[in-house]
Design a protein around this motif. Structure first.
Motif, short mmCIF file in Angstrom:
data_model
loop_
_atom_site.label_atom_id
_atom_site.label_comp_id
_atom_site.label_asym_id
_atom_site.label_seq_id
_atom_site.Cartn_x
_atom_site.Cartn_y
_atom_site.Cartn_z
N LYS A 1 -53.52 -16.29 39.99
CA LYS A 1 -54.38 -16.33 38.80
C LYS A 1 -53.66 -17.09 37.67
O LYS A 1 -54.23 -17.97 37.02
CB LYS A 1 -54.67 -14.88 38.38
CG LYS A 1 -55.91 -14.72 37.56
CD LYS A 1 -56.28 -13.23 37.46
CE LYS A 1 -56.93 -12.99 36.13
NZ LYS A 1 -56.31 -11.96 35.34
N SER B 1 -42.74 -6.21 52.88
CA SER B 1 -43.88 -6.54 52.04
C SER B 1 -44.79 -7.55 52.77
O SER B 1 -45.92 -7.77 52.36
CB SER B 1 -43.39 -7.15 50.73
OG SER B 1 -42.50 -8.22 50.99
N GLU C 1 -48.04 1.07 50.42
CA GLU C 1 -48.00 0.83 48.97
C GLU C 1 -47.30 -0.49 48.66
O GLU C 1 -47.75 -1.26 47.82
CB GLU C 1 -47.27 1.98 48.26
CG GLU C 1 -48.08 3.26 48.18
CD GLU C 1 -47.20 4.48 47.85
OE1 GLU C 1 -47.78 5.54 47.57
OE2 GLU C 1 -45.95 4.37 47.88
N LYS D 1 -49.58 -3.37 49.55
CA LYS D 1 -50.69 -3.53 48.60
C LYS D 1 -50.18 -4.08 47.26
O LYS D 1 -50.80 -4.94 46.64
CB LYS D 1 -51.39 -2.18 48.40
CG LYS D 1 -52.69 -2.32 47.63
CD LYS D 1 -53.46 -1.03 47.60
CE LYS D 1 -54.64 -1.18 46.63
NZ LYS D 1 -55.26 0.09 46.32
N ASN D 2 -49.02 -3.58 46.86
CA ASN D 2 -48.44 -4.05 45.59
C ASN D 2 -48.09 -5.54 45.67
O ASN D 2 -48.22 -6.27 44.69
CB ASN D 2 -47.19 -3.22 45.26
CG ASN D 2 -46.78 -3.42 43.82
OD1 ASN D 2 -47.63 -3.44 42.92
ND2 ASN D 2 -45.49 -3.60 43.59
N THR D 3 -47.65 -5.98 46.84
CA THR D 3 -47.33 -7.40 47.00
C THR D 3 -48.61 -8.24 46.97
O THR D 3 -48.62 -9.35 46.42
CB THR D 3 -46.55 -7.63 48.32
OG1 THR D 3 -45.48 -6.71 48.35
CG2 THR D 3 -45.99 -9.03 48.40
N LEU D 4 -49.71 -7.69 47.52
CA LEU D 4 -51.00 -8.38 47.42
C LEU D 4 -51.35 -8.56 45.95
O LEU D 4 -51.75 -9.62 45.50
CB LEU D 4 -52.12 -7.57 48.08
CG LEU D 4 -52.13 -7.44 49.60
CD1 LEU D 4 -53.38 -6.68 50.06
CD2 LEU D 4 -52.09 -8.81 50.26
N ARG D 5 -51.17 -7.47 45.19
CA ARG D 5 -51.51 -7.49 43.76
C ARG D 5 -50.70 -8.57 43.05
O ARG D 5 -51.24 -9.39 42.31
CB ARG D 5 -51.21 -6.10 43.15
CG ARG D 5 -51.53 -5.98 41.66
CD ARG D 5 -51.11 -4.60 41.13
NE ARG D 5 -49.67 -4.40 41.13
CZ ARG D 5 -48.83 -4.89 40.24
NH1 ARG D 5 -49.26 -5.63 39.24
NH2 ARG D 5 -47.53 -4.67 40.32
N LYS D 6 -49.39 -8.57 43.32
CA LYS D 6 -48.53 -9.56 42.66
C LYS D 6 -48.91 -10.98 43.05
O LYS D 6 -48.94 -11.88 42.20
CB LYS D 6 -47.07 -9.33 43.08
CG LYS D 6 -46.39 -8.18 42.42
CD LYS D 6 -44.91 -8.32 42.75
CE LYS D 6 -44.08 -7.17 42.34
NZ LYS D 6 -42.67 -7.36 42.72
N SER D 7 -49.18 -11.18 44.34
CA SER D 7 -49.50 -12.53 44.82
C SER D 7 -50.76 -13.04 44.15
O SER D 7 -50.83 -14.20 43.71
CB SER D 7 -49.72 -12.54 46.34
OG SER D 7 -48.62 -11.98 46.98
N VAL D 8 -51.75 -12.18 44.07
CA VAL D 8 -53.03 -12.61 43.50
C VAL D 8 -52.88 -12.85 42.00
O VAL D 8 -53.45 -13.79 41.44
CB VAL D 8 -54.13 -11.57 43.83
CG1 VAL D 8 -55.41 -11.87 43.07
CG2 VAL D 8 -54.39 -11.58 45.33
N HIS D 9 -52.04 -12.03 41.36
CA HIS D 9 -51.79 -12.22 39.93
C HIS D 9 -51.09 -13.56 39.71
O HIS D 9 -51.44 -14.32 38.78
CB HIS D 9 -50.94 -11.07 39.39
CG HIS D 9 -50.73 -11.15 37.91
ND1 HIS D 9 -51.77 -11.06 37.02
CD2 HIS D 9 -49.61 -11.35 37.18
CE1 HIS D 9 -51.29 -11.19 35.79
NE2 HIS D 9 -49.99 -11.38 35.86
#
Ligand SMILES: CCC/C=C/C(=O)SCCNC(=O)CCNC(=O)[C@H](O)C(C)(C)COP(=O)([O-])OP(=O)([O-])OC[C@H]1O[C@@H](n2cnc3c(N)ncnc32)[C@H](O)[C@@H]1OP(=O)([O-])[O-]
Ligand SMILES: Cc1cc2nc3c(=O)[nH]c(=O)nc-3n(C[C@H](O)[C@H](O)[C@H](O)COP(=O)(O)OP(=O)(O)OC[C@H]3O[C@@H](n4cnc5c(N)ncnc54)[C@H](O)[C@@H]3O)c2cc1C
Length: 609
Positions: A19, A181, A5, A8-16
């Motif tokens: 962006k 992470s 988790e 994956k959450n770090t992937l989400r933050k990085s991609v955000h």
């Protein structure tokens, strides 16, 4: 979060973050800030801080034109794969091979042993599509040493590893969240082929015929990416130190123990001289590392411009400064974070103090980008070389310029007579210069007693590291003094910074008193005057301590600490945090019926008997 988790959450933050960088859009400096506030190690770090700089520094113009646009748009994601299972510090000992095959015009990458597996690179385990790989270049049976190659690792359609590549994550690291992470990875090649033009060829080339052609730029430029990252690590040390000190200072002003008279209010722990003696030098270090970090950034920019113009003269100094200051500031910062935890007493040990996580995520900085002892030994080599050239007519320059005054510094006696004399920048500087020079010269003299210099160097390693640290501390003190000589808005601010500068210097004298006394840089009376002055400086800093940490401008969200809250409302919030713990979801814990109840009942039965 579980590891999966968290990842994956770090992937989400990085991609955000990526962006936002594009949508707003943000400048390079602003993007760096955003990634910094993301505050979790992730694949973006390695892509931007190492993969892209490695191509920029070691690629030819054509290679840069081909790869940088893809990397800059993140159409490929890269990492920096140097370290192997068997070797990290000894880069020349790496085992992965890149053998040129003239028949196919390709390099065959191979991991001949288990210890040759790449091991540790961040972003490698699960995310990166590409890597800069360091491997031994072999042409026509001849080993030319370690070189960099751009290698595609994963299929761009389904992210599966390409045939001939075994890849994965190396497992859980120190701490609960912290560096977990990041997907630090392992990688093995089984005769994996890449085209010839994927060797980074700015520093040396392999021709179509398989001829190895070294260029006239120094081979050490291959290490350039590490120099660039080490430079940024120094400023980051200031940020991490400031964060821990902010928490410990605010909490020390809130916390009260003992000293109540006639039922009155107790003493704030920040008023105890012991607390001040542990805390204020760390506060001073946070500022000192910031200023030396600014200067190092200037030095790095300067050396980069010179290198572009084929001027390599200042490269050894840039290497020594980045290596030594990275080592010194990260060691001091990880020790400092742990000290701040202890300064917060028992509550510092709570996760919600923010300090355990900060320590866990920070402490590998003492190892990555070069083990701190190994890096100080590089500084020591540089110092020994400089000392050996004294008297040769070549005047030492830059941070070793003081060695040019060796005759004076070797015999001068400190003229400190009273405690206030320690507030004279020239006297402080000379004390640090004398100590650093005398330690370096003493090592050089001891080295000269050995017939074999390398054997002598091995024998004297511990002394050499201490001499290198003394030199680095001198650099930090001198850059703090230089900062104070420049323009600083606000007289009051300047005075506060002066106090911190002297606290930094005098506390170092106190901590390394053995060095200063054994080199006769000061006498024991002068040392006790320094202590006296230090106590007085603590008294002057005390009323401004909270303001000096507020000045770091960290939000409560970024600090992530109940103890370091801006409003000081610590106790109710500690309760709130405790009540959030899943163990408090139920009054009777899971496991009661299985373990606790049978135990108690058994005792009741035996008591009745
Ligand atoms: C952000 C988190 C992510 C983390 C990522 C990582 O960790 S990535 C992995 C990070 N990994 C590490 O950090 C690994 C740490 N290990 C190393 O960096 C090297 O292997 C070494 C420097 C320890 C030894 O180097 P060596 O085996 O070549 O042996 P040697 O001592 O004989 O030196 C030969 C000459 O080169 C000179 N020179 C050396 N470095 C530099 C430089 N950067 N620039 C310029 N010059 C440099 C040196 O002064 C000497 O000059 P001289 O006297 O001939 O004029
Ligand atoms: C969180 C983290 C992230 C990392 N990310 C990356 C990455 O992205 N890419 C990458 O390539 N690598 C990465 N690394 C690897 C890192 O760069 C190496 O671990 C580091 O350079 C130290 O090398 P080592 O592990 O071989 O230590 P070792 O050299 O094995 O150190 C072990 C001990 O030996 C001592 N020692 C070693 N040599 C000497 C000597 N000559 N003289 C005296 N003492 C010596 C050291 O001081 C230390 O005490 C990462 C590591 C960590 C922890």
């Amino acid at each position: 979060m579980t590891r999966k988790e968290l990842f994956k959450n770090t992937l989400r933050k990085s991609v955000h973050a990526w962006k936002l960088i594009n949508e707003l859009p943000l400048s390079d400096d602003e993007s760096l800030m955003l990634r910094h506030f993301m505050d979790q190690p992730g694949f973006l770090d390695l892509h931007w801080r190492m993969f892209v700089p490695a191509i920029k520094g070691q690629g030819t113009e054509e290679q840069k034109q081909k790869w940088l646009p893809l990397a800059n748009k993140m159409q490929i994601i890269g990492c920096y794969a140097q370290t192997e299972l068997g070797h990290g510090s000894n880069v020349q000992g790496l085992e992965t091979t890149a053998t040129f095959d003239p028949q196919t015009d390709q390099f065959i990458l191979h991991s001949p042993t288990q210890t040759s597996s790449k091991w540790w690179p961040g972003g490698l385990g699960k995310v990166s599509t590409h890597a800069v790989i360091y491997a031994r270049l072999i042409t026509d049976g001849k080993d030319h040493g370690v070189h960099g190659f751009i290698v595609q690792l994963r299929n761009m359609d389904d992210h599966s590893p390409l045939p001939g590549i075994t890849i994965g994550d190396i497992g859980v690291k120190f701490g609960n969240g912290a560096y977990n992470s990041m997907d630090n990875g392992f990688l093995m090649f089984d005769k994996f082929c890449i085209p010839r033009d994927q060797m980074l060829m700015r520093l040396s080339k392999v021709t179509r015929e398989g001829k190895y052609v070294p260029s006239d730029v120094p081979r050490q430029l291959m290490y350039g990416t590490m120099v660039s990252v080490r430079q940024t690590i120094v400023s980051n040390a200031s940020i991490a130190m400031a964060r821990a000190v902010c928490i410990a200072t605010r909490y020390s002003a809130v916390r009260r123990q003992f000293g109540s008279q006639n039922g009155g209010i107790e003493t704030q722990v920040i008023d105890y001289k012991t607390q001040q003696n542990r805390l204020f030098p760390l506060l001073a270090s946070a500022y000192a590392f910031r200023f030396v970090g600014e200067w190092l950034k200037w030095l790095y920019t300067d050396v980069t411009q010179r290198l572009e113009a084929s001027d390599f003269a200042t490269l050894p100094e840039a290497h020594a400064c980045t290596a030594g200051l990275k080592s010194m500031t990260t060691s001091a910062t990880s020790d400092g974070i742990e000290e701040c935890r202890k300064l917060c007493g028992g509550h510092g040990y709570l996760w919600c103090s923010g300090l355990p996580e900060l320590f866990a995520v920070y402490v590998p900085a003492c190892t990555y980008e070069g083990d701190n002892v190994v890096l100080q030994l590089q500084v020591a080599r540089f110092l020994m070389k400089t000392v050996s050239q004294l008297g040769s007519g070549k005047a030492p320059a830059g941070t070793t310029a003081y060695m040019g005054r060796a005759k004076h510094l070797l015999q001068c006696r400190s003229s400190i007579r009273k405690a206030e004399d320690w507030l004279n920048p020239a006297m402080v500087l000379e004390t640090f210069e004398a100590r650093a020079l005398r330690m370096a010269v003493s090592c050089a003299n001891n080295l000269s007693k050995f017939e074999n210099q390398e054997q002598g160097f091995s024998e004297l390693l511990a002394d050499l590291v201490e001499a290198a640290i003394a030199h680095c501390q001198l650099i930090v003190v001198s850059k703090f003094i230089v900062k104070l000589e420049g323009e600083i808005k606000g007289k009051g601010v300047k005075n506060q910074l002066k106090n911190l500068c002297y606290i930094y210097a005098l506390h170092l004298i106190h901590k390394h008193l053995g060095d200063f006394l054994s080199t006769n840089s000061i006498t024991s009376e002068q040392a006790s005057l320094a202590n006296h002055q230090l106590r007085s400086l603590y008294t002057q800093v005390r009323p401004n301590a909270v303001a000096l940490v507020d000045a770091f401008d960290y939000t409560d969200h970024y600090l992530g600490s109940v103890l370091g809250r801006y409003d000081g409302n610590v106790y109710p919030k500690l309760f709130e945090e405790a009540l959030k713990d899943p163990l408090n979801d139920t009054v009777v814990p899971d496991g009661y019926h299985e373990y606790i109840r049978p135990l108690i009942k058994q005792h009741l039965r035996s008591a009745r008997l």
